[in-house]
Design an enzyme around this catalytic site. Structure first.
Site, mmCIF file in Angstrom:
data_model
loop_
_atom_site.group_PDB
_atom_site.id
_atom_site.type_symbol
_atom_site.label_atom_id
_atom_site.label_comp_id
_atom_site.label_asym_id
_atom_site.label_seq_id
_atom_site.Cartn_x
_atom_site.Cartn_y
_atom_site.Cartn_z
ATOM 1 N N SER A 271 0.837 -1.205 0.000
ATOM 2 C CA SER A 271 0.000 0.000 0.000
ATOM 3 C C SER A 271 0.866 1.247 0.000
ATOM 4 C CB SER A 271 -0.901 0.030 1.231
ATOM 5 O OG SER A 271 -0.164 0.378 2.387
ATOM 6 N N ASP A 272 0.334 2.333 -0.545
ATOM 7 C CA ASP A 272 0.961 3.627 -0.325
ATOM 8 C C ASP A 272 0.784 3.950 1.159
ATOM 9 O OD1 ASP A 272 2.222 6.066 -0.670
ATOM 10 O OD2 ASP A 272 1.082 6.604 -2.457
ATOM 11 N N TRP A 273 1.482 4.951 1.647
ATOM 12 C CA TRP A 273 1.508 5.264 3.086
ATOM 13 C C TRP A 273 0.136 5.754 3.589
ATOM 14 C CZ3 TRP A 273 5.299 2.896 1.619
ATOM 15 C CH2 TRP A 273 6.444 2.684 2.364
#
Ligand SMILES: *[C@@H]1O[C@H](CO)[C@@H](O)[C@H](O)[C@H]1NC(C)=O
Ligand SMILES: *[C@@H]1O[C@H](CO)[C@@H](O)[C@H](O)[C@H]1NC(C)=O
Ligand SMILES: *[C@@H]1O[C@H](CO)[C@@H](O)[C@H](O)[C@H]1NC(C)=O
Ligand SMILES: *[C@@H]1O[C@H](CO)[C@@H](O)[C@H](O)[C@H]1NC(C)=O
Ligand SMILES: *[C@@H]1O[C@H](CO)[C@@H](O)[C@H](O)[C@H]1NC(C)=O
Ligand SMILES: *[C@@H]1O[C@H](CO)[C@@H](O)[C@H](O)[C@H]1NC(C)=O
Ligand SMILES: *[C@@H]1O[C@H](CO)[C@@H](O)[C@H](O)[C@H]1NC(C)=O
Ligand SMILES: *[C@@H]1O[C@H](CO)[C@@H](O)[C@H](O)[C@H]1NC(C)=O
Ligand SMILES: *[C@@H]1O[C@H](CO)[C@@H](O)[C@H](O)[C@H]1NC(C)=O
Ligand SMILES: *[C@@H]1O[C@H](CO)[C@@H](O)[C@H](O)[C@H]1NC(C)=O
Ligand SMILES: *[C@@H]1O[C@H](CO)[C@@H](O)[C@H](O)[C@H]1NC(C)=O
Length: 771
Positions: A271-273
């Site tokens: 996932s992105d942050w």
């Protein structure tokens, strides 16, 4: 899974299409089988079979450590964990790292070898500093809107150009034994409302939803990712935005369906942050790793919750095992278990500035002594000018420090060259060579007078005394340096240059008949002064990284013959780009409707040059355009060879899915060739480009007039000629058929043109692939 089963699953999924907080898990998750990584898959399976449930949930969640994020070590199995770092152009959190040119700059080279080299050299530094994963390269944003704040991190709004450079970058990174993480998947085309927010009543307003039809997704935004999967990319980062109302990291159709089933992706989805919005719904939709996981400041959806979900059956243990195997397979494939260097301790000091200090780590890490990192060798004619004037606040040295990440927004500083963009895709400079510094080093002061005014406000003052003071005469050449900033986290509000750049050019050009404009820019700009008679050259240097000044001097003095090509269109005015605006308004900013943010990609495939060509609009400088100190010609004849034996069928023969999808999509069906000659006086590189016009076939939406389907960088000495060949794969001459869920070659005649830009064709031919 067969296509009919896939379609049925998609149909079921659509029943829950409105779900914001998790689509139901109707597509059975595709288990990794290793694909072309069978040896590594066996090792990963062995490793995973020895893990406890606690270790498994740790392996799929980030945690604090010396790196941007870490996967915790498992000491009893000699696994030292994973050190994951930004980003696409530098190892950001490490001293003595090189800051390489940004993606947009690489795109302007149209050179696959340079893309490979940047990836390789960048990854060598990652390896030397003990980091197993590069967060990059970027193909999302692709660049739907010229205003996109992160376009510069990626390559070009053309999917073919991006696809080849993205893949070359991944090959370069992984050749150095480091994992690439291709990002951001998918439809992450704006920064505005990329993440959910809270309104003044405390209610969640969801992220912008990129609503993209199936054909546009396949022919534009997915195109480079498909190649990345084929190239064996280790990891893919799911994005912040929603896609068709469902978050990117819990989008069953995008992850389980397209990425893992249709494209056969064998690695892991990270996932992105803060892009994870749920536990079991995200896991069951195909997300494999949550970032930054259990690091402070983020809601934890996985970890202990994932353990509970496995215990109560809402996540199958087999699914968790699949996630773990996906994480470990690329690690073994790239032999990261064999003598990978330990972590450079400077990483923890830099990490402490923004994220976590060592006393906050939940695990212990081992460090190396400071490794040495090689510098990048940078490559980029003035004829012995007696006087040089240097103008503009982009010409001098940095004045506000060396980082574009730790002090986000600092890149808006007034004084100093702009060598990169801002945010996580940036870098901490070890040094920067400014243009003024490089020019002073280049000239012999006894023979050449260098005068400069770096204050834009002073330059544009009416009857500026500062310009009047440049004596004894108007400089032989006036170099005007302009900049155009962009950063992660916000989109651009203008396509004009910053700090009154346009006025600076006009003030100088009013007095100086030989005005050369050099731009340091994140991408598309408008250039109202381009046709001013005293503006004699424009050099688009994009974001060149630490060697900014030296690279421009090489080109200015002719030590290097420029061979860049525009990877996007420069239109005549800003409003010409209104076909794909950033979704934004005061009403949206103040909305109480949780799902108000909707970006309908109604222009479909018509972005950048496809738009301007379709609507017959004139532009200032077209996609693919660029100049050289020499000239080239293209032979009038295009040779065509059909490479396939027997009759070509409209759809690919059935074949077992491998990474990248049906392997027969990559069959070379045709080979086109032309002869290119250097007709000038100096050596240089040409970029012949092949464009196709495909028949409409059964496509319902817009069909682009021309699409790029081949390009090569060809180095030629004066008088030398060379035959250049372009191979066309099945995918290159197909449309995505939304009914058949397949790439289909349309019936009719394909027109092919070769030239030096999207509007400068020198040879043409046609062929009927299905005859
Ligand atoms: C993956 O494996 C699990 C458990 O072995 C199984 O239930 C599931 O159906 C498999 N998925 C697919 C798409 O075959
Ligand atoms: C871990 O490494 C040590 C030292 O090299 C070795 O003796 C041990 O067998 C290894 N353990 C595992 C589980 O591989
Ligand atoms: C998004 O919606 C469009 C329009 O209904 C559809 O064509 C497309 O397949 C959908 N894509 C995904 C990934 O759900
Ligand atoms: C299972 O556990 C998860 C995580 O604690 C929880 O969110 C979910 O509601 C539970 N499901 C059931 C059916 O108990
Ligand atoms: C880290 O090292 C310290 C000191 O050796 C030890 O007390 C602690 O248990 C270790 N922590 C972990 C999570 O292994
Ligand atoms: C970089 O330059 C040095 C010396 O100028 C040279 O020895 C080296 O081969 C170059 N490296 C690359 C990758 O071009
Ligand atoms: C730049 O020039 C303007 C206009 O003359 C002046 O007001 C300003 O103080 C100057 N800035 C610096 C840093 O010298
Ligand atoms: C170009 O420069 C000359 C000075 O050499 C000046 O007289 C002329 O007005 C300039 N042209 C324009 C259009 O500003
Ligand atoms: C978005 O809209 C708001 C409110 O009108 C405005 O303040 C902001 O500058 C806009 N952002 C961009 C990138 O245009
Ligand atoms: C986006 O498309 C949907 C479905 O066609 C439509 O209802 C909605 O009004 C559109 N939104 C915008 C902002 O155009
Ligand atoms: C563009 O020009 C072509 C050729 O003149 C014409 O057939 C076409 O209709 C024009 N397209 C548009 C959108 O005006």
């Amino acid at each position: 899974m067969s296509y009919s089963k896939l379609k049925k699953a998609f149909g079921l999924w659509l029943l829950s299409a409105g779900a914001v907080n998790g689509s139901s898990d109707h597509i059975p998750y595709p288990n990794a089988t290793g694909g072309e990584w069978d040896r590594a898959f066996g090792q990963a399976s062995d490793f995973v079979s020895q893990l406890t449930l606690d270790e498994k949930v740790l392996l799929v969640s980030g945690t604090e450590g010396p790196c941007l994020v870490n996967i915790a070590p498992i000491n009893r199995l000699n696994f030292t964990g994973l050190c994951i770092q930004n980003g696409p152009l530098a190892l950001e959190q490490g001293t003595y790292s090189s800051v390489f040119p940004a993606g947009i700059t690489i795109a302007a080279t149209w050179d696959k070898k340079i893309a490979f080299q940047r990836g390789f050299q960048l990854a060598e530094e990652f390896r030397a500093k003990g980091s197993q994963v590069v967060l990059g390269p970027v193909a999302g944003p692709l660049g739907r809107s010229g205003m996109g704040g992160r376009n510069w991190e990626g390559f070009s709004p053309d999917p073919y150009l991006t696809g080849d450079l993205f893949t070359s970058s991944i090959n370069g990174i992984q050749r150095a034994g480091v994992q690439a993480c291709a990002k951001h998947y998918i439809g992450n085309e704006q920064e505005t409302q990329r993440q959910s927010t809270t309104d003044d009543n405390g209610n969640t307003i969801e992220s912008v939803s990129s609503n993209i039809d199936d054909r546009t997704l396949h022919e534009l935004y997915l195109w480079p990712f498909q190649q990345a999967v084929k190239a064996g990319v280790a990891s893919i980062m799911c994005s912040y935005n929603r896609l068709n109302q469902t978050y990117g990291c819990q989008n069953d159709k995008a992850l389980n369906g397209i990425l893992k089933t249709e494209l056969g992706f064998q690695g892991y989805v990270m996932s992105d942050w803060g892009a994870t919005h749920s536990g079991s719904p995200a896991v069951n939709a195909g997300e494999d790793m949550d970032m930054p996981g259990i690091s402070k400041g983020y809601t934890v959806f996985w970890h202990q919750h994932l353990k509970a979900a496995v215990k109560n059956g809402s996540v199958a243990i087999e699914r968790l095992d699949d996630m773990c195997r996906r994480v470990m397979t690329p690690y073994y494939h790239l032999k990261q278990n064999e003598g990978f260097p330990a972590i450079d301790p400077s990483e923890k000091d830099l990490n402490a500035l923004l994220f976590s200090t060592p006393d906050e780590y939940k695990f212990n890490y081992t460090y190396s002594s400071h490794p040495n990192v090689d510098d990048l060798n940078s490559t980029l004619p003035l004829n012995k000018p007696g006087t040089i004037g240097v103008f503009g606040n982009d010409a001098g040295d940095l004045t506000n420090g060396m980082s574009y990440f730790y002090f986000n927004g600092v890149g808006k500083y007034e004084y100093g060259v702009l060598p990169t963009g801002g945010g996580s895709g940036s870098g901490l400079f070890t040094y920067v060579v400014s243009p003024l510094e490089a020019i002073k080093q280049k000239v012999d002061f006894k023979k050449t007078l260098v005068q400069y005014v770096l204050n834009n406000s002073a330059i544009i003052e009416p009857d500026s005394p500062y310009l009047a003071a440049l004596q004894p005469s108007t400089p032989d050449v006036c170099l005007v340096f302009l900049k155009s900033w962009a950063t992660e986290g916000e989109d651009r509000e203008t396509l004009n240059f910053d700090w009154d750049g346009d006025k600076v050019v006009e003030s100088i050009a009013a007095k100086c008949p030989n005005t050369v404009v050099i731009t340091h820019s994140n991408g598309v700009n408008v250039m109202p002064w381009a046709n001013h008679p005293n503006v004699t050259a424009i050099l688009a240097a994009h974001l060149p990284g630490e060697e900014a000044g030296n690279s421009i001097v090489d080109v200015l003095w002719g030590d290097v013959n420029p061979s860049g090509r525009l990877p996007y269109t420069i239109a005549k005015k800003e409003s010409d780009y209104s076909f794909a605006p950033i979704t934004n308004s005061t009403a949206l900013v103040n909305t109480h409707d949780p799902t108000a943010w909707q970006a309908n990609f109604t222009e479909e495939v018509l972005i950048d040059y496809r738009h301007f060509d379709y609507y017959n609009k004139s532009v200032l400088y077209e996609f693919g355009f660029g100049l050289s100190y020499t000239t080239f010609s293209v032979g009038k004849e295009i040779g065509i060879h059909r490479l396939s034996k027997g009759q070509v069928k409209a759809t690919p023969p059935h074949a077992k899915t491998v990474p990248g999808g049906n392997p027969r999509l990559w069959d070379d069906l045709y080979e086109l060739s032309v002869s290119i000659k250097n007709t000038g006086k100096v050596a240089g590189a040409a970029v012949p480009q092949l464009y196709l016009t495909l028949p409409r076939g059964s496509v319902k939406g817009y069909v682009a007039k021309n699409v790029l389907r081949g390009f090569e960088k060809v180095h030629l000495t004066p008088g030398q000629s060379e035959k250049v060949t372009f191979k066309l794969t099945r995918r290159d001459i197909s449309h995505w058929d939304t009914v058949r869920q397949e790439w289909v070659i349309p019936t009719g005649k394909v027109e092919a043109r070769v030239g030096f830009s999207s509007r400068d064709f020198h040879a043409s031919t046609s062929f009927k692939p299905l005859d």
